[in-house]
Design an enzyme around this catalytic site. Structure first.
Site, PDB file in Angstrom:
ATOM      1  N   LYS A  53       0.849  -1.192   0.000  1.00 19.14           N
ATOM      2  CA  LYS A  53       0.000   0.000   0.000  1.00 19.14           C
ATOM      3  C   LYS A  53       0.880   1.235   0.000  1.00 19.14           C
ATOM      4  CE  LYS A  53      -4.384   1.036   0.058  1.00 19.14           C
ATOM      5  NZ  LYS A  53      -5.501   0.265  -0.498  1.00 19.14           N
ATOM      6  N   GLY A  98     -22.957   4.856   1.872  1.00 21.65           N
ATOM      7  CA  GLY A  98     -21.985   5.312   0.872  1.00 21.65           C
ATOM      8  C   GLY A  98     -22.360   4.815  -0.502  1.00 21.65           C
ATOM      9  N   VAL A  99     -22.753   5.738  -1.387  1.00 22.85           N
ATOM     10  CA  VAL A  99     -23.145   5.328  -2.732  1.00 22.85           C
ATOM     11  C   VAL A  99     -22.228   5.981  -3.771  1.00 22.85           C
ATOM     12  CG1 VAL A  99     -25.495   4.665  -2.200  1.00 22.85           C
ATOM     13  CG2 VAL A  99     -25.009   7.072  -2.688  1.00 22.85           C
ATOM     14  N   GLY A 100     -20.938   5.753  -3.609  1.00 25.01           N
ATOM     15  CA  GLY A 100     -19.946   6.206  -4.579  1.00 25.01           C
ATOM     16  C   GLY A 100     -19.860   5.192  -5.707  1.00 25.01           C
ATOM     17  N   ASN A 101     -18.654   5.009  -6.235  1.00 23.65           N
ATOM     18  CA  ASN A 101     -18.486   4.109  -7.384  1.00 23.65           C
ATOM     19  C   ASN A 101     -19.044   2.718  -7.129  1.00 23.65           C
ATOM     20  OD1 ASN A 101     -17.162   5.967  -9.089  1.00 23.65           O
ATOM     21  ND2 ASN A 101     -15.302   5.719  -7.876  1.00 23.65           N
ATOM     22  N   VAL A 102     -18.636   2.110  -6.027  1.00 23.29           N
ATOM     23  CA  VAL A 102     -19.065   0.734  -5.756  1.00 23.29           C
ATOM     24  C   VAL A 102     -20.498   0.702  -5.220  1.00 23.29           C
ATOM     25  CG1 VAL A 102     -18.565  -1.429  -4.558  1.00 23.29           C
ATOM     26  CG2 VAL A 102     -16.684   0.071  -5.221  1.00 23.29           C
TER      27      VAL A 102
HETATM   28  P1  NAI Z   1     -16.013   6.373  -3.542  1.00 18.02           P
HETATM   29  O1  NAI Z   1     -15.145   7.426  -3.008  1.00 18.02           O
HETATM   30  O2  NAI Z   1     -16.449   6.398  -4.971  1.00 18.02           O
HETATM   31  O3  NAI Z   1     -17.364   6.270  -2.667  1.00 18.02           O
HETATM   32  C1  NAI Z   1     -17.404   6.441  -1.296  1.00 18.02           C
HETATM   33  C2  NAI Z   1     -18.713   7.172  -0.981  1.00 18.02           C
HETATM   34  O4  NAI Z   1     -18.902   7.200   0.437  1.00 18.02           O
HETATM   35  C3  NAI Z   1     -18.728   8.620  -1.458  1.00 18.02           C
HETATM   36  O5  NAI Z   1     -19.903   8.859  -2.204  1.00 18.02           O
HETATM   37  C4  NAI Z   1     -18.690   9.426  -0.152  1.00 18.02           C
HETATM   38  O6  NAI Z   1     -19.385  10.658  -0.260  1.00 18.02           O
HETATM   39  C5  NAI Z   1     -19.384   8.489   0.797  1.00 18.02           C
HETATM   40  N1  NAI Z   1     -19.122   8.688   2.227  1.00 18.02           N
HETATM   41  C6  NAI Z   1     -17.994   9.088   2.849  1.00 18.02           C
HETATM   42  N2  NAI Z   1     -18.163   9.104   4.177  1.00 18.02           N
HETATM   43  C7  NAI Z   1     -19.427   8.696   4.416  1.00 18.02           C
HETATM   44  C8  NAI Z   1     -20.203   8.487   5.581  1.00 18.02           C
HETATM   45  N3  NAI Z   1     -19.693   8.709   6.799  1.00 18.02           N
HETATM   46  N4  NAI Z   1     -21.462   8.045   5.448  1.00 18.02           N
HETATM   47  C9  NAI Z   1     -22.001   7.813   4.235  1.00 18.02           C
HETATM   48  N5  NAI Z   1     -21.313   7.996   3.092  1.00 18.02           N
HETATM   49  C10 NAI Z   1     -20.055   8.436   3.179  1.00 18.02           C
HETATM   50  O7  NAI Z   1     -15.273   4.998  -3.220  1.00 18.02           O
HETATM   51  P2  NAI Z   1     -15.538   3.552  -3.837  1.00 18.02           P
HETATM   52  O8  NAI Z   1     -14.570   3.289  -4.906  1.00 18.02           O
HETATM   53  O9  NAI Z   1     -16.992   3.377  -4.105  1.00 18.02           O
HETATM   54  O10 NAI Z   1     -15.121   2.634  -2.606  1.00 18.02           O
HETATM   55  C11 NAI Z   1     -15.965   2.493  -1.467  1.00 18.02           C
HETATM   56  C12 NAI Z   1     -15.257   1.648  -0.434  1.00 18.02           C
HETATM   57  O11 NAI Z   1     -14.947   0.375  -0.971  1.00 18.02           O
HETATM   58  C13 NAI Z   1     -13.923   2.226   0.075  1.00 18.02           C
HETATM   59  O12 NAI Z   1     -13.776   1.884   1.429  1.00 18.02           O
HETATM   60  C14 NAI Z   1     -12.903   1.492  -0.750  1.00 18.02           C
HETATM   61  O13 NAI Z   1     -11.670   1.407  -0.074  1.00 18.02           O
HETATM   62  C15 NAI Z   1     -13.544   0.139  -0.867  1.00 18.02           C
HETATM   63  N6  NAI Z   1     -13.114  -0.640  -2.020  1.00 18.02           N
HETATM   64  C16 NAI Z   1     -13.268  -0.148  -3.285  1.00 18.02           C
HETATM   65  C17 NAI Z   1     -12.861  -0.901  -4.375  1.00 18.02           C
HETATM   66  C18 NAI Z   1     -13.076  -0.423  -5.771  1.00 18.02           C
HETATM   67  O14 NAI Z   1     -12.947  -1.232  -6.704  1.00 18.02           O
HETATM   68  N7  NAI Z   1     -13.417   0.829  -5.980  1.00 18.02           N
HETATM   69  C19 NAI Z   1     -12.224  -2.225  -4.209  1.00 18.02           C
HETATM   70  C20 NAI Z   1     -12.173  -2.671  -2.832  1.00 18.02           C
HETATM   71  C21 NAI Z   1     -12.583  -1.883  -1.796  1.00 18.02           C
END
Ligand code: NAI
Length: 351
Positions: free
Chosen positions: A79, A179-183
């Site tokens: 990392k 959390g409704v980001g990418n994943v």
């Molecule tokens: P992202 O940054 O696209 O989405 C995260 C979302 O969570 C954002 O919309 C953000 O506004 C929201 N957020 C932050 N704090 C919050 C809270 N306290 N309450 C509610 N929502 C909150 O990230 P992504 O890529 O969707 O990843 C999500 C999680 O999955 C992260 O922990 C990441 O490390 C993990 N992950 C992602 C992978 C991937 O392929 N993108 C692979 C493995 C793990």
């Protein structure tokens, strides 16, 4: 400069990154085992001090070893943690400097995007080193945004968990997604397709309401999502979603989500077990991302990625069967299974 920490018999080497000209400041942590080179993403985040950044890098690298081991990937855990400069900075210069550091490790560490970094950043790294993945896909090859693969693995794991714990399909099951980001968003779309009811929360209100409209979800506040009436809780924001307080107030009987390091402290796993809540270990269900990224690095095609992602849910089923039979937390059983894979790799090396 390199420091060493001993964790579970394997050494975590820490490479200090320090380039005042570009603002690069951070660590690359390498949890080197016999599985292979260290692989894991690069995080850009604000930390109180260098020690906090280093501790995060070490913890995340170790977690990546377990994830890679159980996903059957020929990589140890690594990392990179970069401290976000407080003032304006030249992003290209920063990632060029990081790319030079990756190049110096000459394949001991393979990087990719993570929280706070993007495909564009990795393209800058790629101008300095070939030991980087998460780049735009080339025709016929694996690559690109790993999030859909992560969401798919989480979705299929949830299906297995819901069948085992609730004895039903996802139809009509209520899932609370934090959390409704990418994943998280991709997971919601799949869940909607399977007939689940959705309750969602995100600190980004605009994003949250847009998705709610799209998938017909109800929205609650970020401080409510973990204790809302639901069958499944899906942490898809940042780490540490499950602490003592959350575990005590959780109404869901199953936890399955994409976030890394969901357990704020390891003892929360036992607390959940006591309450009869089944926690599907984060690194087992969210391996789709590293599966995609590592296939890209190895020059494999999307078919390989699909096969390895399809193996996640059956692995979860086996893990749950064993945890239930032994009345242990799935987290503990998963760690043991991963440690066995690492020990087998060591035995192969020694032979
Ligand atoms: P992202 O940054 O696209 O989405 C995260 C979302 O969570 C954002 O919309 C953000 O506004 C929201 N957020 C932050 N704090 C919050 C809270 N306290 N309450 C509610 N929502 C909150 O990230 P992504 O890529 O969707 O990843 C999500 C999680 O999955 C992260 O922990 C990441 O490390 C993990 N992950 C992602 C992978 C991937 O392929 N993108 C692979 C493995 C793990």
């Amino acid at each position: 400069m390199s420091e060493h920490h001993h964790l579970h018999n394997a050494t975590v080497a820490c490479v200090r990154l320090h380039d005042p000209a570009s603002g690069l400041d951070g660590y690359i942590a390498l949890h080197e085992t016999d599985l292979g080179p260290a692989a894991g993403g690069c995080r850009l985040w604000s930390y109180a001090d260098g020690d906090a950044a280093q501790a995060d890098a070490v913890r995340l690298a170790r977690g990546m070893t377990y994830k890679n081991a159980l996903a059957g990937l020929p990589f140890s855990g690594g990392k990179a943690v970069l401290r976000r400069p407080e003032k304006d900075f030249d992003r290209t210069a920063l990632f060029q400097a990081f790319g030079r550091a990756v190049a110096q490790l000459d394949g001991r560490y393979v990087t990719a995007e993570d929280v706070g970094t993007s495909v564009a950043d990795m393209q800058v790294v790629a101008s300095m080193s070939r030991h980087v993945a998460g780049l735009p896909p080339e025709a016929g090859c694996a690559g690109g945004d790993p999030s859909p693969w992560t969401a798919l693995g989480v979705f299929e794991s949830m299906q297995v968990g819901v069948a085992q714990v609730l004895g039903r399909s996802l139809e009509g099951v209520t899932v609370a997604v934090q959390g409704v980001g990418n994943v998280g968003a991709d997971l919601c779309r799949r869940l909607q397709g399977a007939g689940a009811r959705l309750v969602i929360a995100d600190t980004d209100a605009a994003r949250c309401f847009a998705l709610a409209k799209e998938v017909g979800a109800s929205v609650v506040g970020v401080d409510q999502i973990a204790s809302v009436e639901a069958d499944v809780f899906a942490p898809c924001a940042l780490g540490g979603a499950l602490d003592h307080e959350v575990a005590k107030n959780l109404k869901a009987r199953l936890v399955c989500g994409a976030a890394n390091n969901q357990l704020a402290t390891p003892d929360v796993a036992a607390l959940l077990l006591d309450r009869g809540i089944v926690y599907l270990p984060d690194y087992v269900v969210n391996a789709g991302g590293i599966i995609s990224v590592s296939a890209e690095y190895l020059g494999e095609d999307a078919g390989h990625v699909g096969q390895r992602v399809a193996a996640i849910a059956p692995r979860v089923a086996a893990l749950l069967a064993r945890a239930t039979a032994e009345n242990r937390s799935p987290a503990e059983v998963a760690d043991e299974m991963a440690e066995q894979v690492i020990a087998n790799a060591r035995a192969m090396q020694a032979a």
